[in-house]
Structure formats: C-alpha cells, structure tokens
Design a protein around this motif. Structure first.
Motif, PDB file in Angstrom:
ATOM      1  N   SER A 163       0.813  -1.225   0.000  1.00 46.73           N
ATOM      2  CA  SER A 163       0.000   0.000   0.000  1.00 46.73           C
ATOM      3  C   SER A 163       0.844   1.272   0.000  1.00 46.73           C
ATOM      4  O   SER A 163       0.331   2.364  -0.210  1.00 46.73           O
ATOM      5  CB  SER A 163      -0.934   0.004   1.211  1.00 46.73           C
ATOM      6  OG  SER A 163      -0.182  -0.059   2.412  1.00 46.73           O
ATOM      7  N   LYS A 185       2.874   4.570  -4.481  1.00 50.87           N
ATOM      8  CA  LYS A 185       1.818   5.139  -5.331  1.00 50.87           C
ATOM      9  C   LYS A 185       2.215   4.900  -6.789  1.00 50.87           C
ATOM     10  O   LYS A 185       3.223   5.445  -7.260  1.00 50.87           O
ATOM     11  CB  LYS A 185       1.656   6.654  -5.093  1.00 50.87           C
ATOM     12  CG  LYS A 185       1.407   6.998  -3.625  1.00 50.87           C
ATOM     13  CD  LYS A 185      -0.047   6.773  -3.226  1.00 50.87           C
ATOM     14  CE  LYS A 185      -0.280   6.907  -1.730  1.00 50.87           C
ATOM     15  NZ  LYS A 185      -0.349   5.668  -0.978  1.00 50.87           N
ATOM     16  N   ASN A 242      -4.041   2.626  -4.499  1.00 45.17           N
ATOM     17  CA  ASN A 242      -2.757   3.304  -4.714  1.00 45.17           C
ATOM     18  C   ASN A 242      -2.227   3.109  -6.142  1.00 45.17           C
ATOM     19  O   ASN A 242      -1.131   3.522  -6.468  1.00 45.17           O
ATOM     20  CB  ASN A 242      -1.700   2.820  -3.706  1.00 45.17           C
ATOM     21  CG  ASN A 242      -1.560   1.310  -3.669  1.00 45.17           C
ATOM     22  OD1 ASN A 242      -2.542   0.594  -3.797  1.00 45.17           O
ATOM     23  ND2 ASN A 242      -0.355   0.820  -3.504  1.00 45.17           N
ATOM     24  N   ARG A 285      -9.882   1.645   4.608  1.00 44.27           N
ATOM     25  CA  ARG A 285      -9.049   2.709   4.063  1.00 44.27           C
ATOM     26  C   ARG A 285      -9.379   4.008   4.775  1.00 44.27           C
ATOM     27  O   ARG A 285     -10.557   4.331   4.998  1.00 44.27           O
ATOM     28  CB  ARG A 285      -9.305   2.885   2.554  1.00 44.27           C
ATOM     29  CG  ARG A 285      -8.592   1.860   1.679  1.00 44.27           C
ATOM     30  CD  ARG A 285      -7.069   1.981   1.780  1.00 44.27           C
ATOM     31  NE  ARG A 285      -6.347   0.951   1.049  1.00 44.27           N
ATOM     32  CZ  ARG A 285      -5.947  -0.219   1.561  1.00 44.27           C
ATOM     33  NH1 ARG A 285      -6.216  -0.515   2.822  1.00 44.27           N
ATOM     34  NH2 ARG A 285      -5.271  -1.077   0.840  1.00 44.27           N
TER      35      ARG A 285
END
Ligand SMILES: NC(=O)C1=CN([C@@H]2O[C@H](COP(=O)(O)OP(=O)(O)OC[C@H]3O[C@@H](n4cnc5c(N)ncnc54)[C@H](O)[C@@H]3O)[C@@H](O)[C@H]2O)C=CC1
Ligand SMILES: O=C(O)C(=O)COP(=O)(O)O
Length: 633
Positions: free
Chosen positions: A139, A142, A167, A321
């Motif tokens: 996670s 990006k 992401n 999230r």
C-alpha cells in the motif's frame, strides 16, 4: 454457392502471433490511408456476461496457453517481448518496491531477475521503472500515471501484494496496456483479526491504559470499558474481511448487522447476519466496523452528515481505508461525544502527520496500517502475488486481474481456437477496406448452437479489435486495453449472438465480422447493405475463412491469401497456378465459389510465400480476373 476445397492445410494452432506488418506494396497504402473517426465511441455489448474472479485451477492445455499468449501479447512480431517465454529472450525483470515474504521472492527469482528497492521516492521510481517488466507493491507505493508513462511501454504488469488497489492508477494502467493484478485472499483473516483486536482493545481501553501505566500511573477508574456481548455491531462492507469479522463478532456474543449494497443476502443469512440499509445500520449500531474499498462512491462516506445519523456514543473501527472517513469530521464527532471512541489502522495520508489531531485524540486508538501484517498473511500474500505476476508475464490470464477480463480456464479452453480466428478476421477485414471514410462501426455476429446467452466474448472481441487496429496504427493491443483503444479510436463494436442449428459441441460455430459504411478494395466482399462481411469457422483446430460477402469459400487462414473474382471458365486455376509456380510460390489451399455456372466465381488461394509485386501484377492482368486482392494474414 457451394465451396469446393481443392487442398487442405491442417497446421495446428501455434503459439506465435503472425507477423503483423503488411509487407506488400499492395496492402500497406490502402491500409495506411485509413483513419478512425472520434465521433462515435460506444462499445455495445450484447450477450456478454461477467465472469467469476475465482478460478479454482490454472489453465493448462497447450492451446489455451497459446491463445493466452496471443491475447495478452501487446508486442508486434518484430518487437519480441522478453517476458513471453521466448527461450532466447533475457529473463523478465521484476522490481519489488516494498517488503515481500521470502517464499514469494523465491518464486519470483526462479522466473526472473528480481530487484528489491524499498523506499524509492516517486522521482526515483519514475527514473527506474523503465527497466522493469513487472512491479510489485504494497500500500505504500503510489503507482501513478507518471509511473506508467515513465515505463514507456516496458512495464507489463503491476502486482499489488494485498487487496486495496487504490494506490494504483487503474485508468492509466488500462490506457497504457499494463495489467494490474492483486492478491485478494491471503490477508483476509489477518485483517479480520486485526479488526477484532481493535474492537476489543478499544472497548477495554487497552492502548490508553497501557500508555498510562508505562507513564507510572494506576488508573483503574478512568479506564472502565464497555462490554461487547449483546451489543450491535454494524459491518459496513460485507465482503471477505467483513464476513470474517462478523463471524468472529458473533462468537463474542454480539448482534451483527451489515450494510453492503452488493452482498448476497443468503451469504449474510448463513452467518446469522441481517443485511440492512445504510441509515438503519448507522442508527442502530453500538459499534461500526468499516470494510469497504476506497472508491469515488465511498470517499469520505463517513462525514458530518453520516456521523449525525449515528447513535450517540457509537464506537468506530476502520481497517479498510482512511479515505472512507472525513478525518476532520471524525475529530468533530469525537469532540461532540457523538463518537465515543475510534480505533483506526488506516489513514487518508500514510503516515499521518505527527501532530494529527485524530491520531493524538485521547479517545482514538491507532495502529500503523498493520491489518495485513502477520507472518502468515505476508507469506501467503507474497506467494499469491508472485504466482499472479509470473503467470501474467508468461502470458496467462490472471485469476486476480483487476483491469482485464478474468476468464475461467474452462471458458478459455473452449474459446482458444477462436481467439486466433477472431484476430485473423479482424486483420483480414481491415485489409479489405478501401481508404477514405475510416472505420467507425464493426458488427460481430457469433453463430452458436448453445441457447444460453451468457457467452463471454470479451477475449474474442479484444482479438478482433487487435486484428483491425494493429495493422493500421502504432497501438499495441492486448486484453487490457482493447476496449479502451477501440473507444479512443472512435471504433464502435456491437456484438450479436445468432442461434444456429449445429451438432457442434463447441460454444461457437462461426464468427462473422461486418465493417459498416466503408468502401471495399474487393467489391465482392460487400453485402447488399454495403457492409464488408467476412465469416470464419474453426476446422480441426485451424481457422478457416468460410464466407466473403455473400460467397461461400473455404480456405485456411494461414500465411497469405489471394482473393479474386473471375469469369467462371475452364483453365483459370491452371493460369493462376502457373503464374504462382513460376515465381516459386507454393499454394497451400484453394477454394472456388460460384454463383451461376460459367458466369462468375470467387476464388480464394492460400499461399505459403508472399508473391512479389511482379507476380501479383501478372495475376491482376489475367483478362478473366475482374478484381483481386492480396491479403497478409
Ligand atoms: N488494513 C489492512 O491492512 C487491510 C485492509 N484491507 C481493506 O479492507 C477492505 C475490504 O477488503 P476485502 O474484504 O478483502 O474486500 P472485498 O472486495 O471482499 O469486500 C469489500 C466489500 O465492500 C462492499 N462495498 C463496496 N462499496 C460499498 C459501499 N458503498 N457500501 C457498503 N459496502 C460496499 C463490496 O460489495 C464488497 O462486498 C479493502 O478496502 C481493503 O483494502 C484489506 C486487507 C488488509
Ligand atoms: O491488502 C490491503 O488492502 C492492505 O491494506 C494491506 O496493505 P499492506 O500490504 O500491508 O501495505
């Protein structure tokens, strides 16, 4: 209009895409002059159903693997892809940008060259990415549009070692033909257990009292907790993690309700969980546990307005999230006493700033995104993602593809022979188009004897698009980007299934490709409605062209094809055969179809070698040949 087969070639389906360049002077000029209109960009789907994400076994039959390589391959033949199992190719390169379990790394190393580079800045990632065929992230990385663009087409697959793919810029991945796969199952239990740990820990102030004791205090009255038994827990998002939290909470004696607009009621019932509306969940729950993905719909779904609907003193757990909660609104709700406590594993920005009011709030318990962080889950996730990435690099379709159709193996093995046929028909169709107006609309008709209308044709549709677009553009088409590129080029594809009477066991009897509103280089390929029409079937595993316009033919779609219309008279086969023979061109297949005896016939000749210009000119000059076209398959 019976077709007469004079010779037959029965090569087995090979695992190589044919060369895609149009290497005759006849083909390229008209092909290159085509353009696509951007005016009409809808893809119509008829008779297409969704397929399951859950594959129980791997595709194994050779034909399926072959088909998959073709379906997944985005390279043109002149640009071999090192990831396509080519013996001579270098090993695929795989970048792992976050900590991954050893078992997964071992598996990756057995297949490719693996580089582990943790904590890369976005700039460093962009600078490095062009060296890799695959990228594996968790996670913390990006994977933005900039990353996909910086890869310059080299990156074939991004593996997300976990569930959430928020992401990864899926739109950019799809546009640039990069497959994204995730590992959706191996950390489910870990996340659910963490949810339960936060629930119980929050209810009994474990974290706060621990910190207090370590600061030298003994505050038994301050940290009186609340009981779980008999309390109502609302699970928001009744998927894999949500269901497992529900199961465990039932064991703690809680009354569990759930809200999930897409969850099947019988799955909830089987666990003794009642599915309720969003508002009902909020207004009745003592505890609310969040388990939905972060999407545009769930972004800040929990905000001032939704907190206001909750029971005063509600307790919130979030292991999904951070972005599903408006964090400032949560601070306000905590300060106002609407929310008594929150236990959070995930944050809008990770890591959150050190002075985050939310993190520092005395009624909030936090963990640094540890939901998936058990030894067991990390080993499992690593193997799950390594298998998915290696499979994708091998050209197999992934069971966990996020931005491409997931086609179950049984469907694949049935469709494999038609994958080749579909691409050939696309390639052939586009070569019949005369330049000028551009292709805007293609209709595909699948003849099938199966009554069910849930035939999954995405694979075939993608291959038709590949066949049509690749010869006339620089686009590299694969299953990931076929629909997108078709839309981008203004190409509208409509699909129809036609129930035919056939004893065939296969799901498809024939595929017909009609290209609307374009002139043709070969007028005999036009139907009365003005559409170019070609139809094919698979015979003994080999794709055959079985109809051109209204004429039945039968010629195997391999190598090169000469199509001509002639006056039906004796000696023609000999004349053309002699011309080809003189330039050492071997005929592999020939089919003659005529309308009326001694009037007109359509002839299709398969040739092993591409005849040179001079030979083609000679054929064109035979007086009884009224029109002819040479096609590179
Ligand atoms: N904290 C951590 O380390 C971990 C976090 N997660 C996160 O947990 C979440 C759930 O994961 P899974 O259960 O594996 O996914 P899942 O896909 O099995 O379940 C998600 C469920 O949310 C439902 N949903 C979607 N939109 C909704 C909405 N607006 N309202 C209510 N429900 C909605 C879906 O229908 C689905 O049933 C994901 O966001 C994932 O990223 C998962 C594993 C570890
Ligand atoms: O799988 C998920 O969605 C997770 O949130 C786990 O994230 P991680 O791989 O631990 O960074």
């Amino acid at each position: 209009m019976a077709a007469t087969s004079i010779a037959s070639a029965t090569n087995k389906l090979t695992d190589q895409s044919p060369p895609l360049s149009l290497h005759t002077s006849a083909a390229r000029p008209y092909a290159a002059s085509l353009s696509f209109s951007n005016s009409s960009i809808s893809i119509q789907k008829l008779a297409i159903s969704a397929t399951s994400r859950n594959l129980s076994s791997r595709a194994s039959a050779d034909a399926v693997v072959s088909a998959l390589k073709m379906a997944r391959g985005s390279e043109k033949a002149s640009q071999p892809r090192n990831s396509d199992l080519g013996v001579k190719s270098p090993k695929p390169t795989i970048l792992v940008s976050e900590k991954l379990g050893e078992a997964g790394l071992d598996l990756l190393r057995s297949y490719g060259d693996v580089e582990c580079l943790y904590n890369l800045s976005p700039e460093d990632l962009c600078a490095k990415i062009g060296e890799f065929d695959a990228l594996i992230v968790r996670s913390g990385t990006k994977v933005t549009r900039q990353v996909f663009e910086a890869a310059k087409g080299k990156l074939k697959v991004v593996g997300r070692a976990g569930v959430g793919i928020d992401n990864v810029d899926l739109q950019a991945a799809t546009e640039l033909g990069c497959l994204v796969v995730n590992a959706p199952t191996a950390n489910t239990i870990a996340a659910a257990e963490h949810g339960i740990a936060l629930l119980a820990g929050m209810a009994r102030n474990v974290a706060q009292s621990d910190a207090s004791m370590k600061a030298g205090q003994w505050q038994r009255n301050k940290y009186v907790g609340v009981s779980l038994v008999g309390k109502t827990l609302a699970i928001m998002g009744f998927g894999k993690v949500g269901s497992e939290v529900a199961r465990r909470a039932k064991g703690l004696g809680m009354h569990v309700i759930a809200h999930d607009p897409y969850a099947p009621a019988d799955r909830a019932r089987a666990l003794g969980v009642e599915l309720v509306s969003f508002d009902q969940a909020l207004s009745t729950a003592d505890f609310v546990s969040l388990h939905m993905p972060l999407t545009p719909t769930t972004d800040k779904l929990f905000n001032d307005a939704t907190f206001a609907k909750m029971k005063k003193g509600v307790r919130i757990i979030n292991v999904a999230r951070g972005g599903v909660i408006d964090e400032d609104a949560l601070v306000r709700a905590l300060d106002a006493g609407i929310v008594a406590q929150a236990a959070l594993d995930v944050f809008t920005k990770e890591p959150p700033s050190k002075d985050s009011k939310l993190v520092q709030h005395e009624n909030v318990t936090v963990t640094p995104h540890l939901g998936a962080s058990t030894k067991e889950a990390q080993e499992g996730v690593a193997v799950e993602i390594a298998e998915a990435v290696v499979g994708a690099l091998r050209g197999e379709l992934s069971a966990t593809a996020v931005n491409a159709p997931m086609v179950p193996p049984e469907v694949l093995s049935e469709l494999a022979p038609y994958v080749n046929l579909a691409e050939k028909l696309g390639r052939l169709g586009v070569q019949l188009v005369a330049g000028g107006r551009g292709i805007q609309s293609v209709k595909v008709v699948y003849g099938s004897s199966r009554a069910s209308d849930n035939m999954d044709t995405r694979l075939l549709r993608s291959m038709i698009v590949k066949g049509i677009i690749e010869p006339i553009s620089d686009a590299h088409i694969n299953l990931v980007n076929a629909d997108f590129i078709a839309k981008q080029k203004g190409l509208r594809i409509s699909e129809e299934k036609l129930l035919v009477d056939s004893s065939s066991e296969s799901p498809i009897d024939s595929i017909q490709v009609q290209i609307s509103n374009v002139g043709s280089k070969f007028e005999s390929a036009l139907l009365d409605n003005g559409n170019i029409s070609i139809e094919g079937r698979v015979k003994d595993g080999v794709p055959h062209l079985t109809r051109v316009g209204a004429f039945s033919v039968d010629v195997s779609l391999e190598g090169n094809l000469i199509l001509y219309r002639q006056v039906d008279q004796p000696g023609m086969i000999g004349t053309v055969g002699t011309i080809l023979g003189e330039s050492n061109v071997n005929v592999s297949f020939m089919s003659v179809s005529r309308t009326v005896k001694r009037v007109k016939a359509i002839v299709a000749i398969g040739v092993d070698e591409a005849p040179n210009k001079e030979t083609l000119k000679k054929i064109g000059e035979v007086p009884a040949i009224e029109e002819f076209v040479f096609l590179d398959l």
